[in-house]
Design a protein around this motif. Structure first.
Motif, PDB file in Angstrom:
ATOM      1  N   LEU A  41       0.822  -1.206   0.000  1.00 41.04           N
ATOM      2  CA  LEU A  41       0.000   0.000   0.000  1.00 41.04           C
ATOM      3  C   LEU A  41       0.857   1.257   0.000  1.00 41.04           C
ATOM      4  CD1 LEU A  41      -2.676   1.489   0.186  1.00 41.04           C
ATOM      5  CD2 LEU A  41      -2.641   1.105   2.669  1.00 41.04           C
ATOM      6  N   LEU A  42       1.898   1.288   0.830  1.00 39.63           N
ATOM      7  CA  LEU A  42       2.782   2.454   0.877  1.00 39.63           C
ATOM      8  C   LEU A  42       3.493   2.657  -0.459  1.00 39.63           C
ATOM      9  CD1 LEU A  42       4.353   2.043   4.442  1.00 39.63           C
ATOM     10  CD2 LEU A  42       2.578   3.669   3.709  1.00 39.63           C
ATOM     11  N   ALA A  43       3.908   1.559  -1.084  1.00 42.54           N
ATOM     12  CA  ALA A  43       4.558   1.662  -2.391  1.00 42.54           C
ATOM     13  C   ALA A  43       3.592   2.222  -3.423  1.00 42.54           C
ATOM     14  CB  ALA A  43       5.065   0.288  -2.832  1.00 42.54           C
ATOM     15  N   ALA A  44       2.336   1.783  -3.383  1.00 39.57           N
ATOM     16  CA  ALA A  44       1.337   2.285  -4.331  1.00 39.57           C
ATOM     17  C   ALA A  44       1.036   3.755  -4.090  1.00 39.57           C
ATOM     18  CB  ALA A  44       0.060   1.459  -4.221  1.00 39.57           C
ATOM     19  N   LEU A  45       0.929   4.145  -2.830  1.00 39.77           N
ATOM     20  CA  LEU A  45       0.682   5.553  -2.508  1.00 39.77           C
ATOM     21  C   LEU A  45       1.807   6.440  -3.038  1.00 39.77           C
ATOM     22  CD1 LEU A  45      -0.623   5.187   1.150  1.00 39.77           C
ATOM     23  CD2 LEU A  45      -1.918   6.131  -0.772  1.00 39.77           C
ATOM     24  N   ALA A  46       3.048   6.022  -2.811  1.00 38.47           N
ATOM     25  CA  ALA A  46       4.190   6.828  -3.238  1.00 38.47           C
ATOM     26  C   ALA A  46       4.332   6.837  -4.760  1.00 38.47           C
ATOM     27  CB  ALA A  46       5.468   6.301  -2.584  1.00 38.47           C
ATOM     28  N   TYR A  47       4.348   5.671  -5.360  1.00 40.20           N
ATOM     29  CA  TYR A  47       4.635   5.571  -6.798  1.00 40.20           C
ATOM     30  C   TYR A  47       3.518   6.174  -7.654  1.00 40.20           C
ATOM     31  CZ  TYR A  47       5.901   3.586 -11.319  1.00 40.20           C
ATOM     32  OH  TYR A  47       6.232   3.425 -12.645  1.00 40.20           O
ATOM     33  N   ASN A  48       2.276   5.842  -7.323  1.00 42.49           N
ATOM     34  CA  ASN A  48       1.169   6.365  -8.135  1.00 42.49           C
ATOM     35  C   ASN A  48       1.119   7.886  -8.114  1.00 42.49           C
ATOM     36  OD1 ASN A  48       0.199   3.896  -9.051  1.00 42.49           O
ATOM     37  ND2 ASN A  48      -1.165   3.615  -7.313  1.00 42.49           N
ATOM     38  N   ASN A  49       1.250   8.460  -6.937  1.00 41.68           N
ATOM     39  CA  ASN A  49       1.163   9.919  -6.849  1.00 41.68           C
ATOM     40  C   ASN A  49       2.391  10.604  -7.434  1.00 41.68           C
ATOM     41  OD1 ASN A  49      -1.425  10.698  -5.293  1.00 41.68           O
ATOM     42  ND2 ASN A  49      -0.607   9.003  -4.094  1.00 41.68           N
ATOM     43  N   LEU A  50       3.563   9.977  -7.321  1.00 38.84           N
ATOM     44  CA  LEU A  50       4.757  10.546  -7.945  1.00 38.84           C
ATOM     45  C   LEU A  50       4.675  10.496  -9.465  1.00 38.84           C
ATOM     46  CD1 LEU A  50       7.634   9.184  -5.665  1.00 38.84           C
ATOM     47  CD2 LEU A  50       6.902  11.558  -5.910  1.00 38.84           C
ATOM     48  N   THR A  51       3.948   9.533 -10.003  1.00 38.49           N
ATOM     49  CA  THR A  51       3.776   9.432 -11.460  1.00 38.49           C
ATOM     50  C   THR A  51       2.456  10.054 -11.914  1.00 38.49           C
ATOM     51  OG1 THR A  51       2.900   7.182 -11.156  1.00 38.49           O
ATOM     52  CG2 THR A  51       5.237   7.398 -11.701  1.00 38.49           C
ATOM     53  N   ARG A  52       1.903  10.937 -11.084  1.00 37.14           N
ATOM     54  CA  ARG A  52       0.727  11.749 -11.407  1.00 37.14           C
ATOM     55  C   ARG A  52      -0.540  10.931 -11.620  1.00 37.14           C
ATOM     56  NH1 ARG A  52       3.212  16.436 -15.491  1.00 37.14           N
ATOM     57  NH2 ARG A  52       4.847  17.136 -14.059  1.00 37.14           N
ATOM     58  N   VAL A  53      -0.659   9.873 -10.853  1.00 38.10           N
ATOM     59  CA  VAL A  53      -1.899   9.103 -10.810  1.00 38.10           C
ATOM     60  C   VAL A  53      -2.461   9.240  -9.406  1.00 38.10           C
ATOM     61  CG1 VAL A  53      -2.937   6.802 -10.940  1.00 38.10           C
ATOM     62  CG2 VAL A  53      -1.170   7.461 -12.573  1.00 38.10           C
ATOM     63  N   ARG A  54      -3.616   9.864  -9.288  1.00 36.37           N
ATOM     64  CA  ARG A  54      -4.184  10.129  -7.969  1.00 36.37           C
ATOM     65  C   ARG A  54      -4.602   8.822  -7.298  1.00 36.37           C
ATOM     66  NH1 ARG A  54      -9.516  13.653  -7.710  1.00 36.37           N
ATOM     67  NH2 ARG A  54     -10.338  11.686  -8.550  1.00 36.37           N
ATOM     68  N   TYR A  55      -4.047   8.599  -6.112  1.00 33.25           N
ATOM     69  CA  TYR A  55      -4.381   7.399  -5.348  1.00 33.25           C
ATOM     70  C   TYR A  55      -4.219   7.702  -3.867  1.00 33.25           C
ATOM     71  CZ  TYR A  55      -4.341   2.646  -3.566  1.00 33.25           C
ATOM     72  OH  TYR A  55      -4.629   1.505  -2.866  1.00 33.25           O
TER      73      TYR A  55
END
Length: 239
Positions: free
Chosen positions: A155-169
């Protein structure tokens, strides 16, 4: 009739671009690697590798279809928790065999639905907890620790990676707006509101992996393009 039946078996066209596939693929690889590595640091590689199947499936949901209702934070955390607790209870009373594993996955599904945390990879997790390898089986109820650590890391990886790649999560939950999503098109037509969309989704006799917010955004975007098309048609006729 036969042609129509064959068409129903064919996959639907995807609406994403190859660059999005690449973004999601990198996220899936990094998220799975991070989760398994950290779990192996604290609980050993055999236990971490035993959980890699459900984690890989969760990674695809969280990175590739992060807007889906089944990929939200409560889904993965609650789903993994329900699957593990239910499976350990089944093991305690019925032991470890194929029948117990099948019972566990069915019971986990019911609990996840009741708690609104349905997460398909948790079904695989339920099977693995019952049919555990010797290292995982020896942990007993302590197996909750590596499972929840892995889920939290993903979950933490998804929160960081998605938002850093401009995908709101994660998806932002908003209360139904009173304003019409679809404006009335004829006298007496009340239009469609966000609350109407929620009621319609609740009445569907199937699991639908879409949030009312996504459905509202899709309808509004469709209206926008419909207006542009209508204006273009009017201008072309005028010329």
């Amino acid at each position: 009739m036969q042609t129509r039946w064959i068409r129903r078996l064919l996959p639907a066209a995807t609406n994403t671009r190859p660059i999005e596939w690449s973004r999601a693929a990198i996220g899936v690889s990094l998220g799975t690697l991070f989760s398994v590595w950290l779990c192996s640091v604290f609980f050993g590689l055999p236990v971490a590798m035993h959980l890699i199947g459900p984690l890989g499936a969760s990674a695809i949901l969280l990175f590739a279809v992060s807007s889906g209702a089944l990929a939200q934070p409560w889904s993965i955390l609650g789903g993994y928790l329900c699957a593990t607790v239910v499976s350990l209870l089944v093991v305690h009373f019925l032991g470890r065999d194929l029948a117990s594993a099948c019972l566990a996955v069915g019971a986990a599904l019911i609990i996840m639905c009741l708690l609104r945390c349905l997460h398909p990879p948790a079904g695989a997790l339920a099977l693995l907890v019952v049919l555990a390898d010797p290292d995982s089986a020896r942990l007993g109820w302590e197996l909750l620790a590596p499972v929840m650590l892995s889920a939290l890391c993903m979950l933490l990886a998804a929160l960081a990676y998605n938002n850093l790649t401009r995908v709101r999560y994660p998806k932002k939950h908003t209360d139904p707006a009173p304003a019409a999503v679809v404006a009335p098109t004829a006298p007496g037509d009340p239009g469609i509101t966000a609350e109407d969309l929620q009621h319609a989704l609740a009445k569907m006799d199937a699991f639908i992996d879409v949030t009312p917010e996504d459905l509202e955004e899709l309808i509004r975007t469709s209206e926008h393009y419909a207006r542009r098309r209508s204006i273009g048609e009017v201008l072309s006729q005028a010329n």
